[in-house]
Design a protein around this motif. Structure first.
Motif, PDB file in Angstrom:
ATOM      1  N   ALA A 200     -27.628 -63.176 -78.549  1.00 40.86           N
ATOM      2  CA  ALA A 200     -27.449 -64.752 -78.287  1.00 40.86           C
ATOM      3  C   ALA A 200     -27.325 -64.742 -76.691  1.00 40.86           C
ATOM      4  O   ALA A 200     -27.777 -65.877 -76.142  1.00 40.86           O
ATOM      5  N   LEU A 201     -26.105 -63.975 -76.344  1.00 41.92           N
ATOM      6  CA  LEU A 201     -25.806 -64.132 -74.745  1.00 41.92           C
ATOM      7  C   LEU A 201     -26.888 -63.706 -73.916  1.00 41.92           C
ATOM      8  O   LEU A 201     -27.048 -64.562 -73.079  1.00 41.92           O
ATOM      9  N   LEU A 202     -27.529 -62.537 -74.203  1.00 41.23           N
ATOM     10  CA  LEU A 202     -28.833 -62.184 -73.328  1.00 41.23           C
ATOM     11  C   LEU A 202     -29.750 -63.378 -73.379  1.00 41.23           C
ATOM     12  O   LEU A 202     -30.332 -63.479 -72.357  1.00 41.23           O
ATOM     13  N   ASP A 203     -29.774 -63.740 -74.578  1.00 39.88           N
ATOM     14  CA  ASP A 203     -31.018 -64.892 -74.829  1.00 39.88           C
ATOM     15  C   ASP A 203     -30.721 -65.923 -73.839  1.00 39.88           C
ATOM     16  O   ASP A 203     -31.539 -66.644 -72.968  1.00 39.88           O
ATOM     17  N   ALA A 204     -29.372 -66.222 -73.841  1.00 40.23           N
ATOM     18  CA  ALA A 204     -28.853 -67.507 -73.130  1.00 40.23           C
ATOM     19  C   ALA A 204     -29.113 -67.164 -71.458  1.00 40.23           C
ATOM     20  O   ALA A 204     -29.591 -67.995 -70.512  1.00 40.23           O
ATOM     21  N   VAL A 205     -28.750 -66.043 -71.178  1.00 39.59           N
ATOM     22  CA  VAL A 205     -28.860 -65.462 -69.787  1.00 39.59           C
ATOM     23  C   VAL A 205     -30.166 -65.593 -69.177  1.00 39.59           C
ATOM     24  O   VAL A 205     -30.694 -65.996 -68.098  1.00 39.59           O
ATOM     25  N   GLU A 206     -31.232 -65.051 -70.200  1.00 42.77           N
ATOM     26  CA  GLU A 206     -32.623 -64.971 -69.737  1.00 42.77           C
ATOM     27  C   GLU A 206     -33.160 -66.339 -69.589  1.00 42.77           C
ATOM     28  O   GLU A 206     -34.036 -66.469 -68.649  1.00 42.77           O
ATOM     29  N   GLU A 207     -32.747 -67.357 -70.012  1.00 42.18           N
ATOM     30  CA  GLU A 207     -33.031 -68.463 -69.939  1.00 42.18           C
ATOM     31  C   GLU A 207     -32.821 -69.143 -68.757  1.00 42.18           C
ATOM     32  O   GLU A 207     -33.727 -70.126 -68.203  1.00 42.18           O
ATOM     33  N   ARG A 208     -31.553 -68.721 -68.133  1.00 40.40           N
ATOM     34  CA  ARG A 208     -31.108 -69.417 -66.951  1.00 40.40           C
ATOM     35  C   ARG A 208     -31.631 -68.620 -65.845  1.00 40.40           C
ATOM     36  O   ARG A 208     -31.853 -69.136 -64.507  1.00 40.40           O
ATOM     37  N   CYS A 209     -32.140 -67.198 -65.885  1.00 36.98           N
ATOM     38  CA  CYS A 209     -32.130 -66.439 -64.797  1.00 36.98           C
ATOM     39  C   CYS A 209     -33.502 -65.887 -64.423  1.00 36.98           C
ATOM     40  O   CYS A 209     -34.243 -65.490 -65.459  1.00 36.98           O
ATOM     41  N   PRO A 210     -33.985 -66.083 -63.312  1.00 30.68           N
ATOM     42  CA  PRO A 210     -35.522 -65.360 -63.048  1.00 30.68           C
ATOM     43  C   PRO A 210     -35.623 -64.100 -63.606  1.00 30.68           C
ATOM     44  O   PRO A 210     -34.408 -63.106 -63.336  1.00 30.68           O
ATOM     45  N   GLY A 211     -36.534 -63.558 -64.148  1.00 30.89           N
ATOM     46  CA  GLY A 211     -36.761 -62.293 -64.624  1.00 30.89           C
ATOM     47  C   GLY A 211     -36.615 -61.275 -63.514  1.00 30.89           C
ATOM     48  O   GLY A 211     -35.966 -60.176 -63.697  1.00 30.89           O
ATOM     49  N   LYS A 212     -37.042 -61.390 -62.310  1.00 36.05           N
ATOM     50  CA  LYS A 212     -37.104 -60.593 -61.425  1.00 36.05           C
ATOM     51  C   LYS A 212     -35.715 -60.204 -60.804  1.00 36.05           C
ATOM     52  O   LYS A 212     -35.219 -59.020 -60.304  1.00 36.05           O
ATOM     53  N   ALA A 213     -34.594 -61.231 -61.238  1.00 40.89           N
ATOM     54  CA  ALA A 213     -33.270 -61.084 -60.653  1.00 40.89           C
ATOM     55  C   ALA A 213     -32.524 -60.561 -61.827  1.00 40.89           C
ATOM     56  O   ALA A 213     -31.186 -60.249 -61.573  1.00 40.89           O
ATOM     57  N   LEU A 214     -32.878 -60.100 -62.916  1.00 35.95           N
ATOM     58  CA  LEU A 214     -32.060 -59.958 -64.157  1.00 35.95           C
ATOM     59  C   LEU A 214     -32.366 -58.683 -64.785  1.00 35.95           C
ATOM     60  O   LEU A 214     -33.263 -58.016 -65.024  1.00 35.95           O
ATOM     61  N   ARG A 215     -31.299 -58.032 -64.808  1.00 35.99           N
ATOM     62  CA  ARG A 215     -31.336 -56.721 -65.629  1.00 35.99           C
ATOM     63  C   ARG A 215     -30.415 -56.859 -67.001  1.00 35.99           C
ATOM     64  O   ARG A 215     -29.143 -57.167 -66.888  1.00 35.99           O
ATOM     65  N   VAL A 216     -30.989 -56.409 -68.069  1.00 33.96           N
ATOM     66  CA  VAL A 216     -30.241 -56.499 -69.509  1.00 33.96           C
ATOM     67  C   VAL A 216     -30.313 -55.360 -70.213  1.00 33.96           C
ATOM     68  O   VAL A 216     -31.271 -54.459 -69.881  1.00 33.96           O
ATOM     69  N   GLU A 217     -29.319 -55.135 -70.883  1.00 32.72           N
ATOM     70  CA  GLU A 217     -29.451 -53.957 -72.095  1.00 32.72           C
ATOM     71  C   GLU A 217     -28.869 -54.596 -73.246  1.00 32.72           C
ATOM     72  O   GLU A 217     -27.882 -55.155 -73.557  1.00 32.72           O
ATOM     73  N   ARG A 218     -29.811 -54.177 -74.359  1.00 33.61           N
ATOM     74  CA  ARG A 218     -29.402 -54.629 -75.618  1.00 33.61           C
ATOM     75  C   ARG A 218     -29.115 -53.695 -76.665  1.00 33.61           C
ATOM     76  O   ARG A 218     -29.497 -52.685 -76.737  1.00 33.61           O
ATOM     77  N   PHE A 219     -28.026 -54.176 -77.545  1.00 34.55           N
ATOM     78  CA  PHE A 219     -27.604 -53.279 -78.319  1.00 34.55           C
ATOM     79  C   PHE A 219     -28.503 -53.419 -79.971  1.00 34.55           C
ATOM     80  O   PHE A 219     -28.463 -52.657 -80.566  1.00 34.55           O
ATOM     81  N   ARG A 220     -29.221 -54.464 -80.031  1.00 33.13           N
ATOM     82  CA  ARG A 220     -30.212 -54.776 -80.875  1.00 33.13           C
ATOM     83  C   ARG A 220     -31.437 -55.197 -80.588  1.00 33.13           C
ATOM     84  O   ARG A 220     -31.513 -55.767 -79.347  1.00 33.13           O
TER      85      ARG A 220
END
Length: 317
Positions: A200-220
């Motif tokens: 849920a946190l990653l989804d919320a961050v992805e909504e706010r942040c442009p893709g090229k500027a964002l790096r995420v790691e998911r556990f699920r």
């Protein structure tokens, strides 16, 4: 990223040197080689596979000091509703036990940039922790927003305290949901955002942040829309075999059934272990690891979950 399904990889039995709680429900394990040998080098964002038993493999981020070549440190959250891995670590592993590990691998590498914004939720602090030290050493401008259920459940607060007001600790029972706008709105172009935590946190961050500027790691695995499965052919270039992948069966399972051994771990498209080079054809990407740019390039795919946009793939296997 580079293909790892056929690359040589370190695998060894290490000794559990210490275990201590860093927060409520968060156990920190330190591992070393039984003969005192150096462990493979790693960089912030890397994880290792911990092989707890047959069909019980889990991935944990390294959260120690990359300069320390003799120990690896991981943090493990006890998950009452998990699949059994964290419960085993918390209840069965004792100091002095042998622990089989594989890796390290890095799908979440810290890229050079003048500015960073780090966002962590709960146990998602583990890959972020060594990133902070690296950003600090590089002289970058950075800040961390760190959330969790309660202050008691949030690990490594003493270590984070050394960074002063660049770290904001925001327990949900004290401050509510994280104020993402305060750190993500109006970012300078020379800024990268790194985020790890619950979906849920990653989804919320992805909504706010442009893709090229964002790096995420998911556990699920990330929830994503996919079309209906269809049967397709896979040519295994190096072994000279051609297999048919049926509806409802993964490329990974089909390849292994044909007698071709490939490395894999999570089988959910989150760890990157089974990433394989694509020589021909267009993958139908269903993983939670590759970036939009990597998906568009179509040069690799995670064969545990991804399929084919067409009737034929040629893989470097």
């Amino acid at each position: 990223m580079t293909s790892s399904s056929t690359s040589p990889v370190y695998e060894a039995e290490l000794i559990l040197d210490s275990r201590e709680f860093a927060a409520e429900g968060v156990l920190v394990l330190t591992l070393r080689h039984p003969l005192g040998e150096e462990l493979p080098a790693w960089e912030p964002g890397a994880h290792i596979d911990v092989l707890l038993g047959p069909d019980l493999e889990r991935q944990y981020s390294l959260c120690g000091d990359p300069a320390d070549r003799h120990t690896w440190r991981i943090g493990v959250l006890r998950e009452p509703d998990g699949r059994g891995g964290s419960a085993y670590v918390h209840t069965e592993l004792a100091r002095g036990d042998k622990v089989r590990v594989r890796g390290p691998r890095n799908n979440f590498a810290l890229e050079p940039m003048p500015r960073y914004r780090f966002v962590a939720g709960g146990i998602g602090i583990t890959p972020i922790l060594p990133m902070l030290a690296a950003a600090e050493a590089a002289g970058a401008e950075w800040s961390l927003l760190y959330g969790g259920r309660s202050r008691e459940s949030m690990a490594f607060q003493q270590e984070l305290g050394a960074y002063g007001d660049r770290v904001t600790v925001a327990p949900q029972d004290e401050t509510g949901l994280l104020d993402l706008g305060s750190v993500l709105d109006g970012l300078p172009e020379d800024t990268l955002v790194y985020c790890c935590g619950p979906g849920a946190l990653l989804d919320a961050v992805e909504e706010r942040c442009p893709g090229k500027a964002l790096r995420v790691e998911r556990f699920r695995p990330k929830e994503q829309e996919t079309g209906p499965d269809s049967e397709f052919e896979v040519v295994l270039e190096r072994t000279g075999k051609t297999v048919t992948v049926p509806v409802g069966v993964s490329v990974l399972d089909t390849v292994r059934a044909a007698g071709v051994e490939v490395l894999y771990s999570c089988a959910e498209g989150t760890c990157g272990t089974c990433e394989t080079d694509v020589l021909e054809g267009t993958p139908d990407h269903r993983d939670s690891v590759l970036s939009d740019e990597e998906r568009a390039a179509g040069e690799t795919m995670l064969i545990c979950v991804s399929r084919c946009q067409g009737s034929r793939l040629v893989l470097d296997l």
